[in-house]
Design a protein around this motif. Structure first.
Motif: not given
Length: 227
Positions: A58-62
């Motif tokens: 759950x690490x975002x693309x940002x």
């Protein structure tokens, strides 16, 4: 702000977060040696697998792109150097505009540079995985574990003497990016724009702020050690 800076820790309860820090610390050099020693297909496989893992955690693309910015600058530097060298060589025998066009075509098809950037990206991902899933205290404990294990096989004291210094150095890496984000926000808050002027203005300030941060950290360590 710290969450979206490069190599910043993000709290979680995933299996990667729960892994002992010493395993993740050892994974980085082992992974990097394998990436640079083997073919580009292996590097691409590592990069793809780590990207999927980041999304699974759950690490975002940002958040992932924040860590990839050093790769972007590294790749831009390599391609710019290659373009300049090819353009200079071709300009000896043809007009400058034709030389620039042909140099751009050569650089765009430079497979060796592309493979080097890909491998560097995969290595940065492995370091990012370690920093994003380990606190500074966990990293220090992991380094101490590794040092004590090594000392068992050496004719010296088993007490971890170097772990504190190494941990301070390792944890200074994400701190630099946090300081950069703080200075960047201060620049933008005062009406500045993202440009080359911003970089030229902030870099010297970052140097002095980093020295102040290191000095304050040193004082804190000395106070806690009773020296």
């Amino acid at each position: 702000m710290a969450r979206h800076s490069a190599f910043s820790y993000k709290a979680g309860n995933s299996f990667v977060h729960r892994l002992p820090a010493w395993i993740k610390i050892l994974f980085v050099p082992v992974c990097n040696i394998a990436i640079f020693s083997l073919s580009w297909q292996v590097a691409a496989g590592f990069a793809l697998a780590q990207t999927v893992l980041f999304f699974a955690l759950r690490f975002s693309l940002r958040e992932q792109l924040a860590d990839a910015m050093p790769v972007v600058w590294y790749g831009a530097f390599l391609y710019l150097i290659g373009f300049g060298a090819d353009c200079y060589a071709l300009a000896q025998d043809e007009p400058l505009w034709n030389a620039a066009f042909h140099a751009a075509v050569r650089v765009a098809g430079d497979r060796e540079t592309g493979v080097r950037v890909l491998k560097f990206f995969a290595c940065v991902q492995s370091a990012s995985l370690m920093f994003k899933t380990s606190t500074s205290l966990e990293l220090r404990a992991g380094i101490e574990t590794i040092e004590r294990t090594i000392r068992r096989w050496l004719p010296c004291k088993k007490e971890a003497k170097c772990a504190a210094a190494v941990a301070l150095f390792v944890n200074f890496i994400p701190a630099v990016f946090v300081l950069w984000q703080q200075l960047k926000r201060a620049w933008l808050a005062r009406g500045g724009k993202q440009s080359l002027r911003m970089v030229l203005t902030i870099v010297p300030v970052l140097f002095f702020v980093g020295l102040k941060y290191a000095f304050d950290t040193t004082k804190a360590v000395l106070i806690r050690s009773g020296k």
